[in-house]
Structure formats: C-alpha cells, structure tokens
Design an enzyme around this catalytic site. Structure first.
Site, PDB file in Angstrom:
ATOM      1  N   PRO A   2       0.820  -1.210   0.000  1.00  0.00           N
ATOM      2  CG  PRO A   2      -0.684  -1.514   1.727  1.00  0.00           C
ATOM      3  CD  PRO A   2       0.665  -1.948   1.256  1.00  0.00           C
ATOM      4  CD  GLU A   3       2.971   2.830  -4.420  1.00  0.00           C
ATOM      5  OE1 GLU A   3       3.131   3.995  -4.810  1.00  0.00           O
ATOM      6  OE2 GLU A   3       3.182   1.844  -5.147  1.00  0.00           O
ATOM      7  NE  ARG A 112       6.825 -10.518   0.973  1.00  0.00           N
ATOM      8  CZ  ARG A 112       7.483  -9.856   0.014  1.00  0.00           C
ATOM      9  NH1 ARG A 112       6.809  -9.177  -0.892  1.00  0.00           N
ATOM     10  NH2 ARG A 112       8.779  -9.875  -0.021  1.00  0.00           N
ATOM     11  NE  ARG A 151      20.362  12.857  -2.178  1.00  0.00           N
ATOM     12  CZ  ARG A 151      19.483  12.518  -1.229  1.00  0.00           C
ATOM     13  NH1 ARG A 151      18.729  13.420  -0.641  1.00  0.00           N
ATOM     14  NH2 ARG A 151      19.374  11.257  -0.854  1.00  0.00           N
TER      15      ARG A 151
END
Length: 270
Positions: A2-3, A112, A151
């Site tokens: 789930p995001e 999991r 970055r």
DNA sequence: ACCACAACCTGGCCGC
DNA sequence: TGCGGCCAGGTTGTGG
C-alpha cells in the site's frame, strides 16, 4: 504494497466505523508486529481505549486515542485490516485482533509479516524524518528542487525515499515519471527546474487519481471488507513490460533500480 | 551525508 | 508432484 492512495482509502473507510468506538481488548499473535512497546505491554495498554479519529501521514495510519496516545500502523507490503463478527476466528495470517464495543473485531492480517504497529504518546517519535505530505500546501516545487539538488542517485530511487516526499511508492513513482516524460535512471541533480515543475504536478496528479480510484489492486491489496481498488485499470506503464506505450507505441521496458522493478517508455522518457 | 545492497517473510508462478 | 529460482506495491541496518 500500500502506497499513499491505498492507505488513504483505508483511512476513509475506517474513520466512520471507528470514530468514537472503544477497543475493549487486544490480542497479539505475532509479537514482532508490535514495534513499540513490547507486545505484552501493547496488549495491556490497548485495553479500554477510546478511538477519537483515524488519520494518515505518508503510508502510516494514525489512530488517535483518548488519553494522548496514538496507535500507528504501517501495512508495508501485505498488511490488511478487516472487520468481522466476534465469532469469526483469526486465520493463519492474522497477527493482531482488536475487540470492539459493538460485537465486532478488527483483524490485522499480513501474509509477509513486514507490517508494524507502534503505540506512542508522541507520533513524531515514529514519523520524524518523513518528508512533506505531497497533497498538502507544505509540498512545493521549490522544496522538491531543493531536495534533488546535488543528488547523484536516480530520480526513481529519490522518489521512493520517504524523507524527500512521503507516501510515493513503486507504482506511483513509475506512473509519475512516465507522465512527466523523465527517464527514471536520470540522476536527481540532472533535472531542470522546468522538469521538476512537471514532476511535482504529476506526482500530485497520480496520487489524487489513485485516491479517487481507491488504490491499485494487483495481487494482494484489498480494501476494508475485501473490496478492490480500480487504479490498476489506469496504469500507463506499471507492470506493462513489452506492451506498447500508450503515447508512442514503443515497447515498455522493465529494469531494476534501487532493487525495485521499474517500468518506463524509452521513447517518451528522456 | 549519501549510496548500494542484504535482510526481513510468505506464497504464486514458471521451467525442468 | 516436487524442487529451485524468480517475482512481489516497503523499510531498516550495514558497510563503503
């Protein structure tokens, strides 16, 4: 799995059900699910707790309890929440069961076992380090540009970094980069301000659409009660390897970046 | 500070 | 049927 959109869907479905409800009793069947405090103390303190509200921060669900405590839940890859009648026994993947004051129980299932819960007085203890909420005013193109400056890591891995922006995961990162026309392998610092502006816009766009469609149900994510989201029907590139790009027709490619499957169109994403 | 990668877990699928 | 290998939407800890 789930995001942000999937977690927000849980929040919206849970809030009317849990607002003002009492947790009478809590059972923990897999102690490692409880990050803080120890499972025994968690069970003890999660007794006769009144739920004031259900909130969200990034991919975390926040259950505000009376007495200045917050139950924080992260579903990680396969966590699910479901209501059942008191008489329904926990199945082999149910690791926590909350007994409510209306003859129902709330089961936390997680095949999991990656998901975690915290019971804390100050949510910042857990949430410190998260970047801004992408759908709130605090998230701005200038802020994003600032975090990407200097970055060298790929833009894909930087989007997955929860300290830069909270709530974006593998699906929404791939979809946002496709809609932005940006190659996921590009170093963060290589993006122009114009590209950051587009990416900012598309991140918000895919997250809002994901929420509208109640998330993406591929293999494992299901909503409260087992309902499926429908954003998977709107995916342009995610798990579309070998299929034609909806914009230019070239074959969608799958590569691995930051140890995660990454899907993109080599024709459209420069 | 940043970056790459192993580890945490279980189950589904594919080829042999 | 069974076994090995790969895959899965996330985060943390370790080492360079």
């Amino acid at each position: 799995m789930p995001e942000l959109p999937e977690v927000e869907t849980y929040r919206r479905d849970l809030e009317p059900e849990l607002h003002g409800r009492m947790v009478r009793k809590t059972e923990v069947f897999w102690p490692r699910t409880i990050a803080v405090p120890a499972a025994e103390e968690f069970q003890r303190r999660m007794t006769n707790q009144l739920i004031d509200a259900v909130g969200r921060r990034g991919k975390y669900l926040l259950f505000s309890l009376a007495a200045h405590q917050t139950l924080i839940v992260h579903l990680r890859m396969t966590g699910e929440l479901h209501f059942h009648a008191d008489s329904v026994p926990p199945d082999k993947h149910t690791h926590v069961r909350f007994w409510l004051d209306d003859n129902r129980t709330l089961h936390y299932r997680d095949m999991r076992k990656f998901g975690r819960m915290w019971l804390v007085a100050d949510p910042l203890e857990v949430l410190r380090g998260l970047g801004p909420e992408p759908l709130e005013e605090e998230f701005q193109p200038d802020f994003l540009a600032d975090r990407l400056r200097n970055r060298t890591a790929s833009i894909k891995s930087l989007l997955l970094n929860q300290g830069i922006v909270a709530g974006v995961g593998n699906i929404y990162a791939d979809e946002a980069l496709f809609l932005s026309g940006i190659d996921p392998r590009r170093p963060g610092k290589s993006l122009s301000m114009a590209e950051v502006d587009i990416l900012f816009e598309k991140i918000r766009c895919v997250l809002n659409l994901g929420i509208e469609k109640c998330g993406s149900s591929l293999q494992t994510y299901v909503r409260l009660g087992g309902m499926r989201g429908t954003f998977q029907d709107e995916h342009q590139v995610f798990r579309k390897t070998g299929e034609p790009c909806p914009r230019c027709g070239r074959s969608i490619q799958r590569i691995v970046l930051a140890q995660r499957s990454t899907h993109f169109c080599p024709g459209c994403q420069k």
